[in-house]
Scaffold this active site. Structure first.
Site, short mmCIF file in Angstrom:
data_model
loop_
_atom_site.label_atom_id
_atom_site.label_comp_id
_atom_site.label_asym_id
_atom_site.label_seq_id
_atom_site.Cartn_x
_atom_site.Cartn_y
_atom_site.Cartn_z
N SER A 1 48.95 -4.37 12.57
CA SER A 1 49.22 -4.48 13.98
C SER A 1 50.70 -4.73 14.30
O SER A 1 51.11 -4.67 15.47
CB SER A 1 48.38 -5.60 14.60
OG SER A 1 48.69 -6.85 14.00
N LYS B 1 56.63 -10.16 18.50
CA LYS B 1 55.37 -9.41 18.50
C LYS B 1 54.56 -9.74 19.75
O LYS B 1 54.45 -10.92 20.13
CB LYS B 1 54.58 -9.72 17.23
CG LYS B 1 53.32 -8.87 17.06
CD LYS B 1 52.67 -9.12 15.71
CE LYS B 1 51.38 -8.30 15.57
NZ LYS B 1 50.74 -8.48 14.25
N SER C 1 48.47 -6.70 8.38
CA SER C 1 49.34 -6.32 9.49
C SER C 1 50.82 -6.58 9.25
O SER C 1 51.66 -6.11 10.02
CB SER C 1 48.91 -7.04 10.77
OG SER C 1 47.63 -6.59 11.17
#
Length: 473
Positions: free
Chosen positions: A155, A80, A179
């Protein structure tokens, strides 16, 4: 594609048995990315193919002479883009860090690298990971694999989309406000927010006051994400709140008959939820009933407005502190998106009494939840209150005609879990009338990660939504 259309655990077993090589797997992965990613935009900062193939051959050489380091050894992984990875452009989706290439790995990346993962690049995120819609001025927006004109959430949106399209077999994510859950729900995959402290955050800045965000795994099955969790979990001696971790993978297979599950739905009407979401969630409960679980409706166990007030105060407090230096520099402040500025400024406008009261509410809710889990093994409610929305929206302005008063109010349903650090698993529950995917969050008592994962594993064996209905790319 065929070599990729399987589980991470199966790929690991095949690498163990020398049925496939890491180089073969890397070639297949790069081909899939080349085919799919231009339309979805999930993988960013992709590294040079020749370098990656060389690393895969090196992994094959290691595997030929010694046991594999972990389930990750030889697997392509994209981290990520809120996580710093040595030698790979790590932007957090912000123009302030557009050219930032770290010299060291964060804890999460270091543990995956030590486990033998081959880092191919990053997965796309919203700017600074804020807002459950993955778009930023560096890389643009990530599209939903099931409806490219729609958001895939955030996210950890890049991670969810890459999993759904078989560009990755495993992915990491992080979760403050859903997220790991919201993008998994919108991509028909699993995302697990572990108990806060089970997976350590980076030992930098404040390590005591902010307990809202945690890293965690994402995958197309609970068994796969548990395998990744077992690599990244465990205390870090540089941090004060670590949680001891015993491998959960070997304990995943367990009877679930007799376990009690509570359905919270829309929290007694407190949360606005788009039509069809609660119906599809209730239908999924029948899978647990068929396996002998006891399922019953649970009234709202705590004031939703109090939880929201506490959340906003503590989140603003954390953002105002951690992002203070960026805000105080006028040139840098000018490059922050409006939602980030709102978070920082809301935190700056609070008193110490406000923060203390918010923490009191959080403490009251923790005690109430602990009492609730004396009766129930798990609770279930939606992972998100709306279906995937158009890609060109910043966020939903309203639900069912009710105006959202903040940019993240449409994700209010994740706050009860995040506020007190409970373990929570997004389970895919199928598709709505327009063909869009949805998921429910199943959460348990603080520290009972295994219980939620065992229930999820049993549910997956009965449904297998990620493989039953993959995206048609």
């Amino acid at each position: 594609m065929d070599v990729l259309n399987t589980t991470a655990c199966d790929l690991s077993d095949r690498l163990d048995r020398k049925e496939i090589s890491a180089e073969e797997l890397m070639r297949a992965t790069l081909a899939q990315i080349d085919r799919i990613n231009p339309d979805i935009n999930a993988i960013v900062a992709l590294r040079d193919a020749d370098d990656l193939l060389a690393e895969a051959r090196a992994a094959d050489a290691e595997i030929s002479t010694a046991p594999r380091k972990s389930v990750l050894h030889g697997l392509p992984m994209a981290v990520k883009d809120t996580v710093e990875v040595q030698g790979i452009r790590s932007t957090t989706g912000s123009p302030l860090f557009a050219d930032h290439v770290p010299q060291t790995d964060e804890v999460l990346a270091a543990r995956m690298r030590a486990g033998g993962a081959i880092f191919i690049g990053k997965t796309n995120v919203p700017e600074f990971g804020m807002g459950s819609h993955t778009f930023n001025p560096i890389y643009g927006a990530t599209r939903n694999p099931y409806a490219p004109d729609r958001s895939v959430g955030g996210s950890s949106g890049g991670a969810a989309a890459a999993l759904a399209t078989r560009m990755l077999a495993l992915a990491d994510g992080s979760d403050a406000m859903g997220s790991l859950r919201n993008p998994a729900a919108w991509a028909n995959v699993y995302g697990f927010r572990p108990t806060w402290g089970r997976v350590p955050n980076e030992p930098a800045g404040d390590m005591y006051l902010n307990q809202l965000v945690t890293d965690g795994p994402m995958a197309r099955s609970p068994a796969d994400l548990t395998a990744l969790l077992d690599v990244i979990a465990g205390p870090d001696p540089r941090q004060p709140h670590g949680m001891a971790h015993t491998a959960l993978g070997p304990q995943l297979e367990a009877p679930v008959r007799g376990r009690r599950i509570g359905w919270l739905g829309d929290w007694g009407g407190a949360f606005q939820v788009e039509p069809g979401i609660l119906d599809i969630g209730r239908a999924a409960l029948n899978v647990f009933v068929a396996q002998g679980c006891q399922v019953e409706e649970v009234p709202a166990p705590f004031s939703a407005s109090a939880l929201w007030d506490s959340w906003c105060a503590l989140r603003g407090f954390a953002r105002a502190g951690s992002m203070r230096a960026l805000y105080e520099d006028p040139a840098k402040r000018a490059l922050l998106k409006d939602e980030t500025l709102w978070e920082i400024e809301s935190g700056q406008n609070q008193s110490t009494a406000d923060i203390y009261r918010a923490s009191e509410i959080r403490s009251d809710w923790f005690r109430a939840a602990a009492a609730l889990f004396e009766t129930y093994d798990a609770l279930i409610m939606p992972s998100v209150q709306v279906w995937p929305f158009p890609i060109d929206w910043r966020y939903p302005q309203g639900i069912n005609g009710v105006k959202m008063d903040t940019y993240h109010r449409w994700m209010e349903c994740v706050v009860p879990v995040s506020l007190i650090g409970l373990p929570s698993l997004n389970i895919p529950v199928g598709f709505g009338a327009t063909g869009l995917p949805m998921g429910m969050q199943m959460f348990g008592a603080f520290g009972d990660d295994l219980g939620a994962l065992q229930l999820g594993h049993a549910y997956h064996r009965a449904t297998d939504w990620p493989n039953t209905q993959p995206p048609k790319m």
